[in-house]
Scaffold this active site. Sequence first.
Site, mmCIF file in Angstrom:
data_model
loop_
_atom_site.group_PDB
_atom_site.id
_atom_site.type_symbol
_atom_site.label_atom_id
_atom_site.label_comp_id
_atom_site.label_asym_id
_atom_site.label_seq_id
_atom_site.Cartn_x
_atom_site.Cartn_y
_atom_site.Cartn_z
ATOM 1 N N HIS B 12 -3.272 31.538 10.141
ATOM 2 C CA HIS B 12 -3.643 32.962 10.080
ATOM 3 C C HIS B 12 -3.954 33.408 8.642
ATOM 4 O O HIS B 12 -3.804 34.582 8.304
ATOM 5 C CB HIS B 12 -2.570 33.844 10.734
ATOM 6 C CG HIS B 12 -1.211 33.818 10.068
ATOM 7 N ND1 HIS B 12 -0.032 33.964 10.766
ATOM 8 C CD2 HIS B 12 -0.847 33.691 8.777
ATOM 9 C CE1 HIS B 12 0.989 33.927 9.926
ATOM 10 N NE2 HIS B 12 0.523 33.769 8.711
ATOM 11 N N HIS B 193 2.299 24.836 2.894
ATOM 12 C CA HIS B 193 1.720 25.501 1.731
ATOM 13 C C HIS B 193 2.812 26.112 0.868
ATOM 14 O O HIS B 193 3.902 26.406 1.351
ATOM 15 C CB HIS B 193 0.669 26.552 2.093
ATOM 16 C CG HIS B 193 1.085 27.721 2.966
ATOM 17 N ND1 HIS B 193 1.684 27.583 4.187
ATOM 18 C CD2 HIS B 193 0.935 29.052 2.793
ATOM 19 C CE1 HIS B 193 1.875 28.781 4.740
ATOM 20 N NE2 HIS B 193 1.442 29.700 3.891
ATOM 21 N N GLU B 240 6.719 28.742 7.947
ATOM 22 C CA GLU B 240 5.938 29.370 9.024
ATOM 23 C C GLU B 240 5.829 28.460 10.251
ATOM 24 O O GLU B 240 5.414 28.914 11.320
ATOM 25 C CB GLU B 240 4.546 29.790 8.526
ATOM 26 C CG GLU B 240 4.623 30.985 7.578
ATOM 27 C CD GLU B 240 3.257 31.515 7.151
ATOM 28 O OE1 GLU B 240 3.246 32.547 6.465
ATOM 29 O OE2 GLU B 240 2.217 30.910 7.473
#
Lengths: 120, 279
Positions: B12, B193, B240
Site C-alpha cells: 500500500h 522495508h 506490516e
Amino acid sequence: MTEENREIPGTILFDGPMSTKGYPLNKMCYSFNSVEGREAFKADEDAYCDKFGLTPEQKEAVRERDVLGLLRAGGSIYYLAKFAGLLGLNVQDVGALQTGMTVDDFKAYLDSQGRGKSNG
Amino acid sequence: MARIIGGITTSHIPAIGIAMDRGLENTPYWKDFFAGYPPVRKWLHEQQPDIAIVFYNDHGLEMFLDKKPTFAIGCAPEYHNADEGWGIATIPPVTGETELSWHIANELIEHDFDPTICQDIKVDHGLTVPLSLMWPGHNYGHVKVIPVCINCERHPMPKPSRCYAFGQAIGRAVESFPGDQKVVVFGTGGLSHQLDGERAGFLNADFDIECMDKLITDPEALTRYSNNDLIEIAGAQGVELNMWLGMRGCLLGEVEELHRNYVAPISNTGAGLQLIANH
C-alpha cells in the site's frame, strides 16, 4: 535480554518512552496533515515549534533538517514523513539523509537488494 | 451464511497512488509491479464480492499517538480519505458496511478480542491505495468495505501470533453471519522495508519470498516470530506483515494460491501481491 530493550543496529524503536519524549514534535508534524498547519510552519518555523512546546533539542533538529537527530529526539518516522513532505522530500531523499549517501547511491543500494540482485 | 471467498495481499505504498495519478504504470520503473494486478482485478470482476474486509494500518491520518488503538474495526456506512500532508491525491468516499461489521465486533468481544469500534474515521493510503489498485478509476463504490486497523507504528504492537488469531476470530464471525454475502479479505502493507535510522533502505527479498510461501503452506510458522524478530529480519516496517497474517487468519478453509507477483524495490519496499482462494 527482554523484548522491550532489544538492540537492533541502526534502528531506534519507537516505543513508549520515545513516544513520551517525542510527543510535542510528533504532534506538530501531525498538524502538517492540514494545509493551514504547513503554511503556518513555513511562515514562522520557530514560533510554530514553540506553539507545540518542542524542546531545544527538537527545535535544533528541526532547524537543521537533521533526520537522525529528530528520531533521537523522539520523532516517529510516520510523522517525520509529513515534515519531509512539507520540505519536498520523498522517502529516498530521507533515506539518503540518514545514511549519508547521495540519493542516487541510496537508490542503487535499494536496487542491489532486489531487482539489481536478481538481474545479476 | 456469509462466505469468505478469498484473500488478497498487496503493498500500500503511497508512491503507488502517486504513480497511478500520474499515469506511470507502463514506465520501466513501474511496469513489472503493475503487471501483477490484472489477474487479480479479473478475479474480483468474476467473483463480485459484496464486502471487502481490509486489514491496514493508519500512518497518522486518523489515529494520532494521543488515542491509538491496538486493534480497531470500522462500523460506519461511509469512510473518507483526507490530506496526509505529502501530496497523495485524496480519493472519493469509500462505501462502508454496518451489519456484518457490528456482528464481527460482537463476536470478537465474545471471543476475548476487544477492538476499538469506530463509527467515524478517516482512512489513509493504507486502505485507499489497495482499493485504487484493485478497482482503478475509483470504481470501488459498489463494494462495502470494513476497515480493520492494526497498530504498526508504535511499540508495543500486537504480536504476529495475536494478529493471526484476531484474523481467525474475524473469519469465524463472518462464517456465523446469517446472509449470503461474498466476502474478500485484504492484507495490506509490507513486505520488508526500513524507512528510519542509519539502517534505512534495508530490505530482505529472500525473506519476503519465504513469507509469501509460508503464508500459503504454513502461516503458523510466521506467527512464531516476534515483532522484534521481524524488525531484525525485515526492517523496522517489516512488522506490516501483521496485516497479512490477520488476512490469512480469516481464511479458515482449504487455501489455493491463484496468483502472485513480487517486485523489489518499489519505493523503499519489497512489494508483494498474492491472490488466494479460500475453498
